[in-house]
Scaffold this motif. Structure first.
Motif, PDB file in Angstrom:
ATOM      1  N   LEU A 163      -1.044 -56.713   2.312  1.00  0.00           N
ATOM      2  CA  LEU A 163      -0.823 -56.648   3.754  1.00  0.00           C
ATOM      3  C   LEU A 163       0.438 -55.843   4.055  1.00  0.00           C
ATOM      4  O   LEU A 163       0.449 -55.038   4.999  1.00  0.00           O
ATOM      5  CB  LEU A 163      -0.709 -58.049   4.355  1.00  0.00           C
ATOM      6  N   GLY A 164       1.493 -56.034   3.238  1.00  0.00           N
ATOM      7  CA  GLY A 164       2.692 -55.217   3.398  1.00  0.00           C
ATOM      8  C   GLY A 164       2.377 -53.739   3.287  1.00  0.00           C
ATOM      9  O   GLY A 164       2.877 -52.919   4.068  1.00  0.00           O
ATOM     10  N   ALA A 165       1.520 -53.392   2.345  1.00  0.00           N
ATOM     11  CA  ALA A 165       1.129 -51.992   2.170  1.00  0.00           C
ATOM     12  C   ALA A 165       0.318 -51.499   3.362  1.00  0.00           C
ATOM     13  O   ALA A 165       0.491 -50.364   3.827  1.00  0.00           O
ATOM     14  CB  ALA A 165       0.324 -51.839   0.877  1.00  0.00           C
ATOM     15  N   THR A 209       2.596 -50.907   6.355  1.00  0.00           N
ATOM     16  CA  THR A 209       3.393 -49.704   6.102  1.00  0.00           C
ATOM     17  C   THR A 209       2.573 -48.453   6.360  1.00  0.00           C
ATOM     18  O   THR A 209       3.055 -47.486   6.973  1.00  0.00           O
ATOM     19  CB  THR A 209       3.919 -49.716   4.653  1.00  0.00           C
ATOM     20  N   ASP A 210       1.319 -48.460   5.920  1.00  0.00           N
ATOM     21  CA  ASP A 210       0.446 -47.300   6.144  1.00  0.00           C
ATOM     22  C   ASP A 210       0.129 -47.108   7.621  1.00  0.00           C
ATOM     23  O   ASP A 210      -0.107 -45.970   8.073  1.00  0.00           O
ATOM     24  CB  ASP A 210      -0.863 -47.470   5.365  1.00  0.00           C
ATOM     25  N   ALA A 211       0.133 -48.209   8.381  1.00  0.00           N
ATOM     26  CA  ALA A 211      -0.271 -48.128   9.787  1.00  0.00           C
ATOM     27  C   ALA A 211       0.856 -47.681  10.709  1.00  0.00           C
ATOM     28  O   ALA A 211       0.604 -47.353  11.867  1.00  0.00           O
ATOM     29  CB  ALA A 211      -0.793 -49.493  10.250  1.00  0.00           C
ATOM     30  N   LEU A 212       2.095 -47.650  10.197  1.00  0.00           N
ATOM     31  CA  LEU A 212       3.247 -47.360  11.044  1.00  0.00           C
ATOM     32  C   LEU A 212       3.946 -46.067  10.636  1.00  0.00           C
ATOM     33  O   LEU A 212       3.887 -45.656   9.475  1.00  0.00           O
ATOM     34  CB  LEU A 212       4.263 -48.509  10.966  1.00  0.00           C
ATOM     35  N   ASP A 213       4.639 -45.487  11.593  1.00  0.00           N
ATOM     36  CA  ASP A 213       5.516 -44.352  11.309  1.00  0.00           C
ATOM     37  C   ASP A 213       6.970 -44.784  11.174  1.00  0.00           C
ATOM     38  O   ASP A 213       7.791 -44.026  10.667  1.00  0.00           O
ATOM     39  CB  ASP A 213       5.409 -43.304  12.427  1.00  0.00           C
ATOM     40  N   ILE A 214       7.311 -45.978  11.660  1.00  0.00           N
ATOM     41  CA  ILE A 214       8.664 -46.509  11.471  1.00  0.00           C
ATOM     42  C   ILE A 214       8.718 -47.238  10.139  1.00  0.00           C
ATOM     43  O   ILE A 214       7.682 -47.665   9.613  1.00  0.00           O
ATOM     44  CB  ILE A 214       9.069 -47.460  12.621  1.00  0.00           C
ATOM     45  N   PRO A 215       9.904 -47.382   9.542  1.00  0.00           N
ATOM     46  CA  PRO A 215       9.987 -48.022   8.235  1.00  0.00           C
ATOM     47  C   PRO A 215       9.735 -49.520   8.287  1.00  0.00           C
ATOM     48  O   PRO A 215      10.180 -50.213   9.211  1.00  0.00           O
ATOM     49  CB  PRO A 215      11.423 -47.728   7.781  1.00  0.00           C
ATOM     50  N   THR A 216       9.013 -50.002   7.302  1.00  0.00           N
ATOM     51  CA  THR A 216       8.856 -51.431   7.079  1.00  0.00           C
ATOM     52  C   THR A 216       9.874 -51.860   6.031  1.00  0.00           C
ATOM     53  O   THR A 216      10.097 -51.159   5.043  1.00  0.00           O
ATOM     54  CB  THR A 216       7.444 -51.774   6.584  1.00  0.00           C
ATOM     55  N   VAL A 255      -0.864 -56.715  11.773  1.00  0.00           N
ATOM     56  CA  VAL A 255      -0.952 -55.250  11.869  1.00  0.00           C
ATOM     57  C   VAL A 255      -0.895 -54.809  13.325  1.00  0.00           C
ATOM     58  O   VAL A 255      -0.160 -53.873  13.682  1.00  0.00           O
ATOM     59  CB  VAL A 255      -2.243 -54.734  11.195  1.00  0.00           C
ATOM     60  N   GLU A 256      -1.666 -55.478  14.180  1.00  0.00           N
ATOM     61  CA  GLU A 256      -1.707 -55.090  15.592  1.00  0.00           C
ATOM     62  C   GLU A 256      -0.373 -55.330  16.287  1.00  0.00           C
ATOM     63  O   GLU A 256       0.076 -54.516  17.103  1.00  0.00           O
ATOM     64  CB  GLU A 256      -2.827 -55.847  16.299  1.00  0.00           C
ATOM     65  N   LEU A 257       0.296 -56.438  15.962  1.00  0.00           N
ATOM     66  CA  LEU A 257       1.614 -56.703  16.545  1.00  0.00           C
ATOM     67  C   LEU A 257       2.643 -55.691  16.050  1.00  0.00           C
ATOM     68  O   LEU A 257       3.526 -55.266  16.805  1.00  0.00           O
ATOM     69  CB  LEU A 257       2.066 -58.120  16.213  1.00  0.00           C
ATOM     70  N   ALA A 258       2.526 -55.303  14.789  1.00  0.00           N
ATOM     71  CA  ALA A 258       3.439 -54.280  14.252  1.00  0.00           C
ATOM     72  C   ALA A 258       3.273 -52.972  15.023  1.00  0.00           C
ATOM     73  O   ALA A 258       4.260 -52.327  15.414  1.00  0.00           O
ATOM     74  CB  ALA A 258       3.166 -54.073  12.769  1.00  0.00           C
ATOM     75  N   GLN A 259       2.031 -52.573  15.254  1.00  0.00           N
ATOM     76  CA  GLN A 259       1.771 -51.339  15.994  1.00  0.00           C
ATOM     77  C   GLN A 259       2.266 -51.450  17.440  1.00  0.00           C
ATOM     78  O   GLN A 259       2.812 -50.490  17.988  1.00  0.00           O
ATOM     79  CB  GLN A 259       0.280 -51.024  15.962  1.00  0.00           C
ATOM     80  N   ASP A 296       5.453 -51.945  -1.666  1.00  0.00           N
ATOM     81  CA  ASP A 296       5.015 -50.759  -0.937  1.00  0.00           C
ATOM     82  C   ASP A 296       5.677 -50.592   0.425  1.00  0.00           C
ATOM     83  O   ASP A 296       5.422 -49.605   1.120  1.00  0.00           O
ATOM     84  CB  ASP A 296       3.494 -50.781  -0.759  1.00  0.00           C
ATOM     85  N   CYS A 297       6.536 -51.539   0.817  1.00  0.00           N
ATOM     86  CA  CYS A 297       7.284 -51.376   2.059  1.00  0.00           C
ATOM     87  C   CYS A 297       8.287 -50.237   1.890  1.00  0.00           C
ATOM     88  O   CYS A 297       8.634 -49.841   0.771  1.00  0.00           O
ATOM     89  CB  CYS A 297       8.005 -52.671   2.416  1.00  0.00           C
ATOM     90  N   ASP A 298       8.775 -49.732   3.017  1.00  0.00           N
ATOM     91  CA  ASP A 298       9.722 -48.613   2.981  1.00  0.00           C
ATOM     92  C   ASP A 298      11.123 -49.038   2.556  1.00  0.00           C
ATOM     93  O   ASP A 298      11.961 -48.183   2.258  1.00  0.00           O
ATOM     94  CB  ASP A 298       9.814 -47.963   4.364  1.00  0.00           C
TER      95      ASP A 298
END
Length: 268
Positions: free
Chosen positions: A184-186, A189-196, A161-165, A204-206
């Motif tokens: 974790l995928g969900a 996805t919730d933690a980011l504004d860019i698409p997963t 999550v932290e690396l994604a952010q 639940d990914c984008d």
């Protein structure tokens, strides 16, 4: 299709991504309405006869990327940067990534990511090279981690999550999540504004990505998180067997497959 178009799909409409390794496949992928054509380093084990992605070279990805780019007009063409083409020396990494855009015609690059790619993502983005990050299972690290599900405990999940952010903050326009638990995928996805974009990361990914060989049924094996949507392998076998039979029994070539030049009659 541009990086901003992909970015704008987050939370709005699903992103479709599929590998393409040559011009004919890329044409079909684009005509089907796929958003992103990934020239994946999976070409190594799916098309080049290697046991993994590790032997794939910059030259091979550049050549395949150029073929896909020449054959398409609207799909976003993404070059998957191969093992050791980045990460050791920033200047060399920038040169390799820039080559994909400047010479091969890619619209962006994908990096198998970690703490070492945050600054590189930022620098590439500053230079005008769109970057897709890739977390979870990263096959280029298979000698270290194996090809197993990642992020299965709280510590490793938090790190993802932290690396994604961090990669979003550095400018990545999207993020692939591979072979991680669906929850974790969900969470990512919730933690980011860019698409997963998930591959074995739950619904639940984008968006979703698969290899075209598995989708069309060309590869013999299918990953547990993948699915065959056709059986091209069986169709190929049937057509090739038909060709062999026709040549051997003399029905090919028939009259309609040949022509006669009258001026050459004196030769016979």
């Amino acid at each position: 299709m541009r990086a901003n178009d992909i970015r704008a799909k987050a939370g709005e409409e699903p992103v479709t991504m599929l590998t393409a390794y040559d011009a004919p496949t890329a044409t079909v992928v684009e005509e089907a309405g796929v958003d992103i054509a990934l020239v994946g380093d999976s070409v190594g084990n799916l098309r080049l006869g290697h046991d993994s992605t590790l032997p794939v070279t910059v030259e091979e990805i550049a050549s395949r990327t150029a073929a896909v780019a020449r054959a398409t007009a609207d799909v976003f063409v993404l070059a998957d940067m191969p093992f050791l083409s980045y990460g050791a020396d920033e200047a060399e990494a920038i040169q390799n990534c820039g080559r994909m855009v400047k010479e091969a015609g890619a619209d962006g690059v994908k990096l198998e990511s970690g703490p070492h790619t945050v600054d590189l993502t930022r620098r590439l983005t500053q230079l005008g090279i769109p970057v897709q990050a890739h977390l979870g299972l990263t096959p280029q690290r298979e000698n270290e981690t194996g090809l197993f599900r990642q992020g299965t405990d709280e510590e490793s999940a938090t790190e993802i999550v932290e690396l994604a952010q961090a990669h979003e903050e550095a400018g990545a326009f999207s993020l692939v999540l591979e072979h991680v638990p669906a929850n974790l995928g969900a969470a990512v996805t919730d933690a980011l504004d860019i698409p997963t974009i998930g591959i074995g990361a739950g619904p639940d990914c984008d968006g979703q990505v698969l290899t075209v060989d598995e989708v069309i049924g060309l590869s013999e094996d299918v990953a547990p998180f993948s699915k065959r949507f056709g059986d091209v392998r069986e169709e190929m076998a049937s057509a090739i067997e038909g060709y062999v039979d026709a040549v051997e029994d003399g029905t090919f070539p028939a009259d309609e497959h040949s022509y006669v030049e009258d001026e050459l009659d004196d030769l016979y």
